[in-house]
Motif scaffolding. Structure first.
Motif, PDB file in Angstrom:
ATOM      1  N   ALA A 266       0.829  -1.209   0.000  1.00 35.12           N
ATOM      2  CA  ALA A 266       0.000   0.000   0.000  1.00 35.12           C
ATOM      3  C   ALA A 266       0.865   1.263   0.000  1.00 35.12           C
ATOM      4  O   ALA A 266       0.590   2.222  -0.735  1.00 35.12           O
ATOM      5  CB  ALA A 266      -0.928  -0.003   1.218  1.00 35.12           C
ATOM      6  N   VAL A 267       1.938   1.250   0.800  1.00 38.37           N
ATOM      7  CA  VAL A 267       2.832   2.409   0.870  1.00 38.37           C
ATOM      8  C   VAL A 267       3.554   2.618  -0.459  1.00 38.37           C
ATOM      9  O   VAL A 267       3.589   3.732  -1.002  1.00 38.37           O
ATOM     10  CB  VAL A 267       3.860   2.230   2.013  1.00 38.37           C
ATOM     11  N   ALA A 270       1.174   3.794  -3.146  1.00 38.40           N
ATOM     12  CA  ALA A 270       0.792   5.201  -2.972  1.00 38.40           C
ATOM     13  C   ALA A 270       1.842   6.124  -3.586  1.00 38.40           C
ATOM     14  O   ALA A 270       1.515   7.067  -4.328  1.00 38.40           O
ATOM     15  CB  ALA A 270       0.615   5.513  -1.486  1.00 38.40           C
ATOM     16  N   PHE A 271       3.115   5.851  -3.299  1.00 34.71           N
ATOM     17  CA  PHE A 271       4.186   6.651  -3.892  1.00 34.71           C
ATOM     18  C   PHE A 271       4.233   6.479  -5.406  1.00 34.71           C
ATOM     19  O   PHE A 271       4.508   7.434  -6.150  1.00 34.71           O
ATOM     20  CB  PHE A 271       5.533   6.265  -3.276  1.00 34.71           C
ATOM     21  N   GLU A 273       1.714   5.940  -7.410  1.00 37.74           N
ATOM     22  CA  GLU A 273       0.643   6.749  -8.006  1.00 37.74           C
ATOM     23  C   GLU A 273       1.008   8.241  -8.006  1.00 37.74           C
ATOM     24  O   GLU A 273       0.747   8.956  -8.967  1.00 37.74           O
ATOM     25  CB  GLU A 273      -0.659   6.536  -7.236  1.00 37.74           C
ATOM     26  N   ILE A 274       1.618   8.682  -6.912  1.00 42.46           N
ATOM     27  CA  ILE A 274       2.045  10.091  -6.823  1.00 42.46           C
ATOM     28  C   ILE A 274       3.089  10.395  -7.887  1.00 42.46           C
ATOM     29  O   ILE A 274       3.000  11.409  -8.593  1.00 42.46           O
ATOM     30  CB  ILE A 274       2.605  10.393  -5.416  1.00 42.46           C
ATOM     31  N   SER A 297      -2.384   3.973 -14.463  1.00 45.28           N
ATOM     32  CA  SER A 297      -1.927   3.596 -13.133  1.00 45.28           C
ATOM     33  C   SER A 297      -0.673   2.739 -13.209  1.00 45.28           C
ATOM     34  O   SER A 297      -0.640   1.732 -13.912  1.00 45.28           O
ATOM     35  CB  SER A 297      -3.022   2.844 -12.389  1.00 45.28           C
TER      36      SER A 297
END
Length: 454
Positions: A266-267, A270-271, A273-274, A297
Motif C-alpha cells: 500500500a505504501v 501510494a508513492f 501513483e504520486i 496507473s
C-alpha cells in the motif's frame, strides 16, 4: 484407493519434473493433480484427518473443513508472494533496477565476479532469488558482450542467488513457507543459516577465480546508463526497504506476514501513483504526453506483469501435498521414517543419520522441485519452532537446487535468458555448486554442535 492416490501424485510429480522434456508448463500437471486427488477423496468418501501437533496424533475431520483449512494456509503464502511480486514490478516500472548498474565501476573480471556474486547474494535475500537473477542477468548482458564469459558469470549468479535466498525468510519460496508455517522465526533463521549460506557462495567464487575465464579484463567498455524515470532510485530503495520491513512488522504485531506485506504494498503503491501523476504533469508541460506518462496507473501496469503461472503452480502443488497430509499418509510415513531414522531434531539419538537425510533432500531438490519437498516435510514432522532440523532443511532445499540448472527457479530463468545448455552447466558449474553446498552444510553442522556443546 490409497494406491490410486499415490499413483496420481507420482504421475503429476513426474510431469512437473519433466516439464522441459514434455514442453508443458508445470502449473498444468500441478493443478490437475490437485483437483484429481481431492476429487478421488470426495467420491470415494475417504476419511480425512487433522494432525494434532501437540499430541502427535490424527483427529477425524470433514473434507470441507480440511480444504478450507489448507486453502487458508496456502492463501497466506500466495498473498504474501503476490504482494512481493507487485512491489518488485513497481520498482521495475520506474526502472529502479538501473540504479544497480551504477555500482559497476570496474572492468576487471575477478572484481566483477565478486561484485555480481555479492549483489546476487544480497538482492536475493530481499526480492527473492528468482527476481534477483532476472535483474542481474539483464545487467550482465549490458556489461559483458562475450557470450562464453557471460555464461560463466550467469552460472555463478545462480549459485549466489540461491545461497542468498536460503538464509532470509523472504528470499526463497521454501524459506517463506517455513517462516509463514511457524517452523522458523526470522531472527533464528538468519542466525543459524547466514554463515553457511555465505560459505556456500564464497567457496565456488574462490575456486572459480582460478579459472582462466575470470582472468584479465572484459572487452566491452562500461557505459553509464541513466534510469528512464527520475524516481527510479527512490522507488528502488523504498521498495526494498518496504519488503525488509515485513519481518519486523510480524515480530512487533505477531500478525501473519502477508498483513505486513499488504501494508508495504500500500505504501509503495501510494508513492507509485504520486510519481506517476508527477511524470504525467512533466510530460504535459513539455506539450507531449508520452504513452507511459498517460498510463492510468503504475500499480495496474505492474499487476498485469505478475508471474501468475508461478502462483497457480504453488496453489496446485501445496494443495496436492495437503491432500496427502489430510489422508494421514505423510503422518504415517513420518512415523515409519522416525522408526528407522531417529528424526527428532537436536534431541535425535542419531544426529548424523538425520543430517544425512536432510542432505539427501538438498541433493534431491536439484532434480525434484523443492517446494513440494519442503511442503511434505512440514506435513510429516511435528518438530518445535526453530529446531535445527528446520534451519538445515531451509539451507539444504534452498542451495541444493544450484547443482542442476533446472533445480531452481533462478537456474531455469537464467537458462531461458541466456540459452544455457543443460550439459554445459552440468560439466562446468554443477561441481562448483556441490562444493559450495557441502562446505556450507559442514559449516552449519559445526556451528550447531559448537552451540549445543557450549
Amino acid at each position: 484407493m490409497e494406491t490410486i492416490i499415490i499413483i496420481v501424485f507420482l504421475a503429476g510429480y513426474l510431469a512437473i519434473t519433466l516439464e522441459h522434456n514434455l514442453k508443458i508448463d508445470k502449473l498444468i500437471p500441478a493443478l490437475a493433480m490437485m483437483a484429481i486427488l481431492w476429487a478421488v477423496i470426495a467420491l470415494a468418501h475417504m476419511p480425512v484427518f487433522e494432525v494434532n501437533t501437540d499430541l502427535k496424533e490424527l483427529e477425524p475431520s470433514h473434507i470441507d473443513e480440511m480444504l478450507l483449512h489448507h486453502l487458508g494456509k496456502t492463501a497466506e503464502i500466495l498473498v504474501f508472494l503476490l504482494g512481493a511480486m507487485t512491489i518488485v514490478e513497481i520498482i521495475d516500472y520506474f526502472d529502479g533496477f538501473a540504479t544497480i548498474k551504477g555500482y559497476i565501476r570496474t572492468t576487471k573480471k575477478s572484481k566483477l565476479l565478486w561484485l555480481f556474486s555479492i549483489l546476487a547474494f544480497i538482492l536475493s535475500a530481499i526480492i527473492d532469488n528468482l527476481t534477483a537473477t532476472i535483474v542481474l542477468v539483464t545487467i550482465l548482458q549490458k556489461v559483458i558482450k562475450e557470450r562464453e564469459v557471460r555464461l560463466w558469470f550467469a552460472g555463478m549468479i545462480i549459485i549466489a542467488a540461491n545461497a542468498g535466498g536460503a538464509w532470509s525468510p523472504i528470499g526463497d519460496v521454501t524459506t517463506t513457507m517455513l517462516w509463514i508455517g511457524d517452523k522458523v522465526s526470522a531472527l533464528q533463521l538468519i542466525e543459524h543459516v547466514l554463515i553457511p549460506s555465505i560459505i556456500c557462495m564464497v567457496i565456488p567464487v574462490l575456486v572459480a577465480l582460478r579459472y582462466k575465464v575470470f582472468k584479465g579484463n572484459i572487452k566491452a567498455e562500461l557505459e553509464e546508463e541513466k534510469a528512464k524515470s527520475p524516481f527510479g532510485a527512490t522507488m528502488l530503495y523504498l521498495g526494498l526497504g518496504s519488503i525488509v520491513f515485513v519481518p519486523f512488522f510480524k515480530t512487533i504485531t505477531h500478525l501473519p506476514p502477508y498483513v505486513g506485506m499488504m501494508l508495504s504494498l500500500a505504501v509503495v503503491a501510494a508513492f507509485a501513483e504520486i510519481y506517476t501523476s508527477a511524470k504525467f504533469s512533466i510530460s504535459s508541460v513539455d506539450g507531449a504526453e508520452s504513452q507511459e506518462g498517460s498510463h492510468h496507473s503504475a500499480v495496474h501496469a505492474s499487476l498485469s506483469k505478475i508471474e501468475l503461472p508461478s502462483i497457480l503452480f504453488f496453489l496446485g502443488i501445496l494443495l496436492a501435498v495437503a491432500a496427502l497430509e489430510s489422508l494421514g499418509m505423510l503422518f504415517h510415513f513420518a512415523g515409519t521414517l522416525d522408526a528407522t531414522v531417529p528424526f527428532l531434531g537436536t534431541e535425535s539419538a542419531n544426529q548424523t543419520v538425520s543430517d544425512l537425510v536432510i542432505l539427501i533432500l538438498g541433493v534431491a531438490s536439484a532434480v525434484i522441485d523443492n517446494v513440494p519437498l519442503v511442503a511434505a516435510s512440514m506435513g510429516m514432522f511435528s518438530i518445535p519452532l526453530d529446531d535445527s532440523v528446520w534451519h538445515f532443511i531451509a539451507y539444504s532445499a534452498g542451495t541444493g537446487g544450484s547443482m542442476l540448472i533446472i533445480g531452481s527457479a533462478a537456474g531455469v530463468v537464467a537458462m531461458g535468458m541466456e540459452k544455457i545448455d543443460f550439459f554445459w552447466y552440468f560439466k562446468k558449474i554443477a561441481w562448483l555448486a556441490f562444493v559450495g553446498f557441502i562446505g556450507g552444510a559442514g559449516a552449519f553442522m559445526l556451528i550447531r554442535n559448537l552451540v549445543l556443546n557450549a
